[in-house]
Design a protein around this motif. Structure first.
Motif, PDB file in Angstrom:
ATOM      1  N   LEU A 173      21.025  25.685 -44.594  1.00 22.31           N
ATOM      2  CA  LEU A 173      20.039  25.780 -43.514  1.00 22.31           C
ATOM      3  C   LEU A 173      19.295  27.103 -43.629  1.00 22.31           C
ATOM      4  N   LEU A 174      17.986  27.042 -43.538  1.00 20.86           N
ATOM      5  CA  LEU A 174      17.139  28.237 -43.588  1.00 20.86           C
ATOM      6  C   LEU A 174      16.221  28.252 -42.375  1.00 20.86           C
ATOM      7  N   HIS A 175      16.139  29.417 -41.729  1.00 23.07           N
ATOM      8  CA  HIS A 175      15.066  29.632 -40.756  1.00 23.07           C
ATOM      9  C   HIS A 175      14.528  31.030 -40.985  1.00 23.07           C
ATOM     10  N   GLN A 176      13.358  31.081 -41.582  1.00 20.89           N
ATOM     11  CA  GLN A 176      12.738  32.345 -41.948  1.00 20.89           C
ATOM     12  C   GLN A 176      11.266  32.075 -42.190  1.00 20.89           C
ATOM     13  N   GLY A 177      10.437  33.093 -42.023  1.00 24.07           N
ATOM     14  CA  GLY A 177       9.021  32.926 -42.309  1.00 24.07           C
ATOM     15  C   GLY A 177       8.116  33.795 -41.469  1.00 24.07           C
ATOM     16  N   GLU A 178       8.603  34.229 -40.300  1.00 20.24           N
ATOM     17  CA  GLU A 178       7.765  35.071 -39.442  1.00 20.24           C
ATOM     18  C   GLU A 178       7.295  36.321 -40.186  1.00 20.24           C
ATOM     19  N   SER A 179       8.210  36.930 -40.949  1.00 18.57           N
ATOM     20  CA  SER A 179       7.858  38.161 -41.666  1.00 18.57           C
ATOM     21  C   SER A 179       7.118  37.882 -42.968  1.00 18.57           C
ATOM     22  N   ASN A 180       6.968  36.615 -43.320  1.00 15.51           N
ATOM     23  CA  ASN A 180       6.201  36.236 -44.518  1.00 15.51           C
ATOM     24  C   ASN A 180       4.992  35.382 -44.154  1.00 15.51           C
ATOM     25  N   THR A 181       4.574  35.452 -42.893  1.00 14.52           N
ATOM     26  CA  THR A 181       3.456  34.610 -42.451  1.00 14.52           C
ATOM     27  C   THR A 181       2.231  34.798 -43.345  1.00 14.52           C
ATOM     28  N   GLY A 182       1.693  33.679 -43.815  1.00 14.24           N
ATOM     29  CA  GLY A 182       0.514  33.716 -44.677  1.00 14.24           C
ATOM     30  C   GLY A 182       0.829  33.846 -46.158  1.00 14.24           C
ATOM     31  N   PHE A 220       3.972  26.576 -27.676  1.00 15.21           N
ATOM     32  CA  PHE A 220       4.738  27.553 -26.913  1.00 15.21           C
ATOM     33  C   PHE A 220       4.334  28.986 -27.247  1.00 15.21           C
ATOM     34  N   GLY A 221       3.094  29.147 -27.690  1.00 14.04           N
ATOM     35  CA  GLY A 221       2.560  30.484 -27.933  1.00 14.04           C
ATOM     36  C   GLY A 221       3.030  31.136 -29.207  1.00 14.04           C
ATOM     37  N   GLY A 222       3.433  30.342 -30.186  1.00 17.70           N
ATOM     38  CA  GLY A 222       3.943  30.900 -31.433  1.00 17.70           C
ATOM     39  C   GLY A 222       2.918  31.749 -32.172  1.00 17.70           C
ATOM     40  N   LYS A 223       3.208  33.035 -32.337  1.00 21.85           N
ATOM     41  CA  LYS A 223       2.283  33.953 -33.002  1.00 21.85           C
ATOM     42  C   LYS A 223       2.225  33.720 -34.511  1.00 21.85           C
ATOM     43  N   CYS A 224       3.264  33.084 -35.056  1.00 23.88           N
ATOM     44  CA  CYS A 224       3.324  32.844 -36.499  1.00 23.88           C
ATOM     45  C   CYS A 224       3.256  31.354 -36.818  1.00 23.88           C
ATOM     46  N   SER A 226       0.985  29.514 -37.741  1.00 27.03           N
ATOM     47  CA  SER A 226       0.206  29.162 -38.930  1.00 27.03           C
ATOM     48  C   SER A 226       1.090  29.047 -40.166  1.00 27.03           C
ATOM     49  N   MET A 227       2.255  29.712 -40.141  1.00 22.64           N
ATOM     50  CA  MET A 227       3.176  29.661 -41.282  1.00 22.64           C
ATOM     51  C   MET A 227       3.767  28.270 -41.468  1.00 22.64           C
ATOM     52  N   ASN A 228       3.751  27.466 -40.411  1.00 25.93           N
ATOM     53  CA  ASN A 228       4.336  26.124 -40.518  1.00 25.93           C
ATOM     54  C   ASN A 228       3.633  25.272 -41.567  1.00 25.93           C
ATOM     55  N   ALA A 229       2.348  25.489 -41.748  1.00 23.34           N
ATOM     56  CA  ALA A 229       1.611  24.730 -42.770  1.00 23.34           C
ATOM     57  C   ALA A 229       2.145  25.049 -44.163  1.00 23.34           C
ATOM     58  N   ILE A 230       2.554  26.291 -44.366  1.00 20.94           N
ATOM     59  CA  ILE A 230       3.123  26.691 -45.664  1.00 20.94           C
ATOM     60  C   ILE A 230       4.543  26.152 -45.799  1.00 20.94           C
ATOM     61  N   ILE A 231       5.318  26.243 -44.729  1.00 17.17           N
ATOM     62  CA  ILE A 231       6.684  25.721 -44.760  1.00 17.17           C
ATOM     63  C   ILE A 231       6.675  24.223 -45.088  1.00 17.17           C
ATOM     64  N   GLN A 232       5.701  23.512 -44.568  1.00 17.54           N
ATOM     65  CA  GLN A 232       5.621  22.065 -44.794  1.00 17.54           C
ATOM     66  C   GLN A 232       5.355  21.709 -46.254  1.00 17.54           C
ATOM     67  N   THR A 233       4.889  22.664 -47.049  1.00 19.32           N
ATOM     68  CA  THR A 233       4.650  22.393 -48.479  1.00 19.32           C
ATOM     69  C   THR A 233       5.905  22.608 -49.324  1.00 19.32           C
ATOM     70  N   LEU A 234       6.969  23.094 -48.727  1.00 19.13           N
ATOM     71  CA  LEU A 234       8.172  23.425 -49.496  1.00 19.13           C
ATOM     72  C   LEU A 234       8.688  22.258 -50.338  1.00 19.13           C
ATOM     73  N   PRO A 235       8.741  21.027 -49.832  1.00 19.97           N
ATOM     74  CA  PRO A 235       9.255  19.922 -50.649  1.00 19.97           C
ATOM     75  C   PRO A 235       8.446  19.647 -51.916  1.00 19.97           C
ATOM     76  N   THR A 236       7.183  20.083 -51.958  1.00 20.80           N
ATOM     77  CA  THR A 236       6.390  19.867 -53.176  1.00 20.80           C
ATOM     78  C   THR A 236       6.852  20.800 -54.287  1.00 20.80           C
ATOM     79  N   VAL A 237       7.474  21.915 -53.911  1.00 20.48           N
ATOM     80  CA  VAL A 237       7.993  22.881 -54.882  1.00 20.48           C
ATOM     81  C   VAL A 237       9.489  22.680 -55.086  1.00 20.48           C
ATOM     82  N   LEU A 238      10.163  22.326 -53.999  1.00 17.60           N
ATOM     83  CA  LEU A 238      11.613  22.144 -54.011  1.00 17.60           C
ATOM     84  C   LEU A 238      11.913  20.741 -53.460  1.00 17.60           C
ATOM     85  N   PRO A 239      12.061  19.752 -54.328  1.00 14.82           N
ATOM     86  CA  PRO A 239      12.276  18.369 -53.868  1.00 14.82           C
ATOM     87  C   PRO A 239      13.503  18.204 -52.984  1.00 14.82           C
TER      88      PRO A 239
END
Length: 285
Positions: A173-182, A220-224, A226-239
């Motif tokens: 399980l991974l939850h990370q990305g706020e500090s890598n937004t964009g 819910f006012g998420g400041k980051c 926009s990173m979700n669009a990048i997270i959603q591409t993860l399966p294209t790199v990591l099946p």
């Protein structure tokens, strides 16, 4: 004290039972999950009374010594907040474990290993950049890094090897990305870490999915968000990756973290995403 003496003694009792029952052989019904990331996986949310209720088939492998909780690093205990470090809060891993147990056969037990550092970039868990990252880390992060021997990745791997003596690692399980937004390279960075975990623990990638949770949404006012669009591409790199939706997971006013209710919902969604993946895999095979 986080839990009542009675509950804690029960935790020690079940920890002892695991040690007795699995000391001789790896138990295929003891399903273990590695969890890592930054503050939302670390446990930013204050846990409430309902969150301290344990499930008799969900355990956590203690990541650091916590004398005040009477927990020792490298030992199994009934999973009860805080499961990351001594003074962290509620995490999605808490309700992932509970939801999975509630939807598994009675002989299956769930084990959680959680190694996370609030505010960190994904590069902290890349063994090739850890040393440099730690050297330049801000002062407020140093105590968390020190708790993991200044090498969270290797600390997680060492705990995982202890866990493999008792059970079978079934997912990450991974939850990370706020500090890598964009960061458009984030998916490949995650893949590199995933590949290292698979190789270091001699796992089968086809049997070890990585579940990556989305960040707090705009709803819910998420400041980051926009990173979700990048997270959603993860399966294209990591099946082997499964993206876990954070829809309907409420957050706090800081725009970065989930509320306790949000963590409960997100943890449940991690579990449901894994169960859906397994059902589809079984149907295909």
């Amino acid at each position: 004290m986080i839990c009542s003496p009675i509950k804690h003694k029960l935790g020690l009792l079940f920890a002892g039972i695991i040690g007795i029952c699995t000391a001789q052989a790896q138990d295929p019904n003891f399903h273990i999950y590695l969890c890592f990331g930054q503050s939302n996986m670390e446990g930013h949310g204050k846990f409430e009374a309902q969150d301290t209720v344990t499930n008799a088939r969900v355990f956590s492998l203690q990541a650091v010594d916590c004398p005040d909780l009477e927990r020792a690093q490298g030992k199994w205990y009934l999973a009860q907040s805080p499961i990351t470090r001594c003074h962290t809060g509620l995490t999605p891993a808490d309700y992932f474990g509970k939801t999975l147990a509630q939807n598994s056969s009675d002989e299956v037990r769930i084990g959680i290993i959680n190694v996370a550092v609030g505010g960190c970039r994904i590069e902290l868990f890349d063994r090739d950049s850890t040393t440099t990252y730690v050297k330049t880390a801000p002062d407020w992060m140093k105590s968390a890094l020190s708790a993991y021997g200044n090498d969270p990745y290797e600390h997680m791997i060492s705990l995982a090897k202890i866990a493999q003596e008792s059970g079978v690692i079934k997912g990450i399980l991974l939850h990370q990305g706020e500090s890598n937004t964009g960061d458009l390279h984030w998916p490949r960075k995650v893949k590199r870490i995933y590949d290292n975990i698979i190789n270091d623990l001699h796992l089968s990638s086809s049997e070890t999915p990585l579940l990556a949770g989305e960040l707090l949404t705009e709803e819910f006012g998420g400041k980051c968000a926009s990173m979700n669009a990048i997270i959603q591409t993860l399966p294209t790199v990591l099946p082997e990756a499964i993206v876990v939706s954070s829809a309907q997971c409420e957050g706090t006013t800081d725009g970065l973290h989930f509320s306790p209710a949000g963590y409960r919902q997100l943890g449940t969604q991690y579990a449901k995403a894994l169960m859906h993946h397994r059902a589809r895999f079984e149907k295909q095979n």
